[in-house]
Scaffold this motif. Structure first.
Motif, PDB file in Angstrom:
ATOM      1  N   MET A   7       0.911  -1.564   0.347  1.00 38.34           N
ATOM      2  CA  MET A   7      -0.216   0.287   0.190  1.00 38.34           C
ATOM      3  C   MET A   7       0.838   1.419  -0.164  1.00 38.34           C
ATOM      4  SD  MET A   7      -2.774   0.916   2.810  1.00 38.34           S
ATOM      5  CE  MET A   7      -3.989  -0.305   2.319  1.00 38.34           C
ATOM      6  N   CYS A   8       0.463   2.756  -0.850  1.00 37.72           N
ATOM      7  CA  CYS A   8       1.421   3.521  -0.884  1.00 37.72           C
ATOM      8  C   CYS A   8       1.009   4.884   0.053  1.00 37.72           C
ATOM      9  CB  CYS A   8       1.163   4.151  -2.276  1.00 37.72           C
ATOM     10  SG  CYS A   8       0.067   4.942  -3.089  1.00 37.72           S
ATOM     11  N   VAL A   9       0.941   5.722   0.682  1.00 34.74           N
ATOM     12  CA  VAL A   9       0.407   6.221   2.075  1.00 34.74           C
ATOM     13  C   VAL A   9       0.724   7.525   0.857  1.00 34.74           C
ATOM     14  CG1 VAL A   9       0.439   7.122   3.798  1.00 34.74           C
ATOM     15  CG2 VAL A   9       0.713   4.791   3.691  1.00 34.74           C
ATOM     16  N   LEU A  10      -0.236   8.487   0.376  1.00 38.12           N
ATOM     17  CA  LEU A  10      -0.330  10.375   0.469  1.00 38.12           C
ATOM     18  C   LEU A  10      -0.208  10.961   1.218  1.00 38.12           C
ATOM     19  CD1 LEU A  10      -1.745   9.406  -3.129  1.00 38.12           C
ATOM     20  CD2 LEU A  10       0.754   8.871  -2.786  1.00 38.12           C
ATOM     21  N   VAL A  11       0.754  11.742   1.449  1.00 37.66           N
ATOM     22  CA  VAL A  11       0.472  13.080   2.781  1.00 37.66           C
ATOM     23  C   VAL A  11       0.174  13.807   1.473  1.00 37.66           C
ATOM     24  CG1 VAL A  11       1.523  13.934   4.608  1.00 37.66           C
ATOM     25  CG2 VAL A  11       1.682  11.737   3.813  1.00 37.66           C
ATOM     26  N   GLY A  12      -0.868  15.185   2.206  1.00 34.25           N
ATOM     27  CA  GLY A  12      -1.933  15.577   1.533  1.00 34.25           C
ATOM     28  C   GLY A  12      -0.576  17.100   2.054  1.00 34.25           C
ATOM     29  N   SER A  33       0.589  -7.045  10.344  1.00 33.39           N
ATOM     30  CA  SER A  33       1.989  -7.222   9.238  1.00 33.39           C
ATOM     31  C   SER A  33       1.918  -7.621   7.992  1.00 33.39           C
ATOM     32  CB  SER A  33       2.457  -8.312  11.066  1.00 33.39           C
ATOM     33  OG  SER A  33       1.698  -9.558  10.298  1.00 33.39           O
ATOM     34  N   SER A  34       0.558  -7.553   8.111  1.00 35.57           N
ATOM     35  CA  SER A  34       0.324  -8.550   6.649  1.00 35.57           C
ATOM     36  C   SER A  34       0.040  -6.828   5.691  1.00 35.57           C
ATOM     37  CB  SER A  34      -1.212  -8.638   6.198  1.00 35.57           C
ATOM     38  OG  SER A  34      -2.278  -7.946   6.279  1.00 35.57           O
ATOM     39  N   MET A  35       0.637  -6.283   6.025  1.00 40.38           N
ATOM     40  CA  MET A  35       0.422  -4.693   5.076  1.00 40.38           C
ATOM     41  C   MET A  35       2.185  -4.461   5.516  1.00 40.38           C
ATOM     42  SD  MET A  35      -2.498  -2.814   6.773  1.00 40.38           S
ATOM     43  CE  MET A  35      -3.398  -1.287   4.698  1.00 40.38           C
ATOM     44  N   LYS A  36       2.526  -3.552   3.914  1.00 38.84           N
ATOM     45  CA  LYS A  36       4.217  -3.415   3.334  1.00 38.84           C
ATOM     46  C   LYS A  36       3.143  -2.101   3.396  1.00 38.84           C
ATOM     47  CE  LYS A  36       8.186  -3.287   1.075  1.00 38.84           C
ATOM     48  NZ  LYS A  36       8.036  -1.767   0.740  1.00 38.84           N
ATOM     49  N   LEU A  37       3.345  -0.851   3.964  1.00 41.79           N
ATOM     50  CA  LEU A  37       2.955   0.796   3.330  1.00 41.79           C
ATOM     51  C   LEU A  37       4.178   1.449   3.465  1.00 41.79           C
ATOM     52  CD1 LEU A  37       1.632  -0.632   5.414  1.00 41.79           C
ATOM     53  CD2 LEU A  37      -0.020   2.024   5.064  1.00 41.79           C
TER      54      LEU A  37
END
Length: 191
Positions: A7-12, A33-37
């Motif tokens: 998953m990508c995280v976009l910070v505004g 732990s199932s997520m890689k951000l």
């Protein structure tokens, strides 16, 4: 599913000491732990201009589009500017939605967390962003909603979450997001 959720995280917010960047880092640390951000920088993206949409568009656009396309989902973390999202976030949406017919957002699950020093926690930005995501065909997590008010008081001097109730809420939000994206991934594999 065996494959980790990317998953990508976009910070505004572009400010180095941004409360929303601190919030994004807290969400990443509280994810299952199932997520890689990973936070994907959007501050370097040239403003979308169709004249630049040539055989060789700006390299930053190409890299951004490839990065988002390669993810399973997107988490938007945004402040509220004038009852809407910051221009840098709207520009990222525009860059990713072009060229026409090749949007990286299409069918990409998303979620929104908004944070503001004000009392309504970025409610306007959160819902304005949802309007754009509907058009871009981004299935967006509906519940739990995440509007964090008085975000300037949620972190200690080191930028870490200071309150257990906020930590618990954000951890539950991230678990709900993981469950929801996993459900969508499973449904996609069945069709």
């Amino acid at each position: 599913m065996d494959k980790p959720m990317n998953m990508c995280v976009l910070v505004g917010s572009l400010r180095k000491a941004s409360f929303n960047r601190m919030l994004a880092n807290a969400l990443i640390s509280l994810a299952p732990s199932s997520m890689k951000l990973d936070i994907v920088d959007i501050g370097q993206l040239p403003f979308y201009d169709e004249d630049l949409e040539t055989a060789a568009p700006p390299a930053q656009w190409t890299a951004f589009r490839q990065r988002v396309k390669a993810t399973d989902a997107v988490l938007f973390v945004t402040p509220e500017y004038n009852r809407s999202v910051p221009a840098v976030l709207k520009n990222a949406l525009d860059v990713g939605s072009r060229p026409y017919g090749r949007s990286v957002w299409d069918h990409k699950p998303g979620a929104i967390v908004s944070g503001s020093p004000g009392a309504i926690g970025g409610f306007g930005a959160n819902h304005h962003l949802r309007q754009s995501l509907v058009f871009l065909n981004v299935p967006t997590l509906q519940q739990p909603e995440a509007y964090l008010s008085h975000v300037d008081k949620l972190f200690d001097e080191h930028g870490k979450l200071a309150g257990d109730s906020t930590r618990k809420f954000l951890q539950e939000f991230m678990q709900a997001l993981a469950n929801w994206v996993e459900t969508l991934r499973f449904q996609g594999q069945r069709t």
